[in-house]
Design a protein around this motif. Sequence first.
Motif, mmCIF file in Angstrom:
data_model
loop_
_atom_site.group_PDB
_atom_site.id
_atom_site.type_symbol
_atom_site.label_atom_id
_atom_site.label_comp_id
_atom_site.label_asym_id
_atom_site.label_seq_id
_atom_site.Cartn_x
_atom_site.Cartn_y
_atom_site.Cartn_z
ATOM 1 N N GLY A 128 0.807 -1.131 -0.145
ATOM 2 C CA GLY A 128 0.004 0.009 0.130
ATOM 3 C C GLY A 128 0.957 1.341 -0.186
ATOM 4 O O GLY A 128 2.012 1.041 0.414
ATOM 5 N N PHE A 129 0.264 2.308 -0.457
ATOM 6 C CA PHE A 129 1.030 3.635 -0.479
ATOM 7 C C PHE A 129 0.078 4.788 -0.586
ATOM 8 O O PHE A 129 -1.173 4.563 -0.895
ATOM 9 N N ASP A 130 0.329 5.862 0.205
ATOM 10 C CA ASP A 130 -0.592 6.981 0.127
ATOM 11 C C ASP A 130 0.400 8.400 0.264
ATOM 12 O O ASP A 130 1.793 8.133 0.350
ATOM 13 N N GLU A 131 -0.088 9.407 0.513
ATOM 14 C CA GLU A 131 0.870 10.699 0.852
ATOM 15 C C GLU A 131 1.464 10.308 2.184
ATOM 16 O O GLU A 131 2.490 11.170 2.569
ATOM 17 N N HIS A 132 1.365 9.307 2.577
ATOM 18 C CA HIS A 132 1.935 8.988 4.119
ATOM 19 C C HIS A 132 3.258 8.179 4.070
ATOM 20 O O HIS A 132 4.135 8.345 4.837
ATOM 21 N N GLY A 133 3.199 7.406 2.845
ATOM 22 C CA GLY A 133 4.361 6.626 2.767
ATOM 23 C C GLY A 133 4.228 5.421 1.941
ATOM 24 O O GLY A 133 3.060 5.206 1.784
ATOM 25 N N PHE A 134 5.043 4.258 2.219
ATOM 26 C CA PHE A 134 5.096 3.253 1.611
ATOM 27 C C PHE A 134 5.022 1.959 2.489
ATOM 28 O O PHE A 134 6.134 1.909 3.269
ATOM 29 N N VAL A 135 4.115 1.054 2.241
ATOM 30 C CA VAL A 135 4.003 0.031 3.570
ATOM 31 C C VAL A 135 4.118 -1.334 3.025
ATOM 32 O O VAL A 135 3.832 -1.893 2.014
ATOM 33 N N PHE A 136 4.885 -2.232 3.729
ATOM 34 C CA PHE A 136 4.994 -3.697 3.517
ATOM 35 C C PHE A 136 4.680 -4.068 5.095
ATOM 36 O O PHE A 136 4.951 -3.525 5.875
ATOM 37 N N TYR A 137 4.808 -5.612 4.927
ATOM 38 C CA TYR A 137 4.644 -6.404 6.333
ATOM 39 C C TYR A 137 5.435 -7.287 6.279
ATOM 40 O O TYR A 137 5.964 -7.741 5.420
ATOM 41 N N THR A 138 5.857 -7.747 7.429
ATOM 42 C CA THR A 138 6.710 -9.055 7.794
ATOM 43 C C THR A 138 6.680 -9.354 9.208
ATOM 44 O O THR A 138 6.018 -8.815 10.219
ATOM 45 N N ASN A 139 7.800 -10.407 9.555
ATOM 46 C CA ASN A 139 7.717 -10.692 10.860
ATOM 47 C C ASN A 139 8.898 -9.983 11.477
ATOM 48 O O ASN A 139 9.916 -9.633 11.146
ATOM 49 N N TYR A 140 8.227 -9.393 12.592
ATOM 50 C CA TYR A 140 9.140 -8.266 13.288
ATOM 51 C C TYR A 140 10.391 -8.974 14.015
ATOM 52 O O TYR A 140 11.339 -8.286 14.440
ATOM 53 N N GLU A 141 10.566 -10.284 14.190
ATOM 54 C CA GLU A 141 11.428 -11.063 14.754
ATOM 55 C C GLU A 141 12.556 -11.523 13.545
ATOM 56 O O GLU A 141 13.460 -12.193 13.828
#
Length: 204
Positions: free
Chosen positions: A59-72
């Motif tokens: 996803g992206f919008d005027e706030h930035g670019f989004v991706f998902y992952t395992n934080y560990e």
Amino acid sequence: MVTNALNESDFTESGDPFRLFGAWLADAEAAEPNDPNATALATVDPHGMPNVRMVLLKGFDEHGFVFYTNYESAKGREILSSMKAAMCFHWKSLRRQVRVRGPVEEVSREEADAYYASRPRGSRIGAWASKQSRPLESRFALEKAVAEYTAKFAVGAIPRPDYWSGFRIVPEIIEFWHDRPFRLHDRVVFKRSGKGWEKMRLYP
């Protein structure tokens, strides 16, 4: 229509790099055979060693670019350590590239929950079964973990693991590159300035 150049109007008439990125991504979605939203994600580990891998923009919008992952995972730990990252999109068939650099923020729980719920059931199981980036004794061990979590969540919703969520790169710099003959490429960079953007061309 995909053009062969980065026209002056692309940056002289637009003060919004996200609008231009959206147009380029739409071109990529029409032209690229696989994963037009794939991007190289660069991070730095606590020792200052750079690291890079491919992820999918979600996803992206005027706030930035989004991706998902395992934080560990390695990238999760590296981002949480520095809260900075960079991305590079390369659409080979279109001869285009976009680079993004900036600080990182965590997405909200509501955003993460909504995206997690939209994933295929097998992918949600995988988020529980995979101890991402850590040593794996055998493929059987992973398949066993998948089977165990499939049985555990056989009925009903599959909750999002606390360690699985999203990041948003809030860009300070977005650079657009378009191939031109004789390596006289087009390069246009947007730099954040207050609430707006400064724009300039760069030598190739």
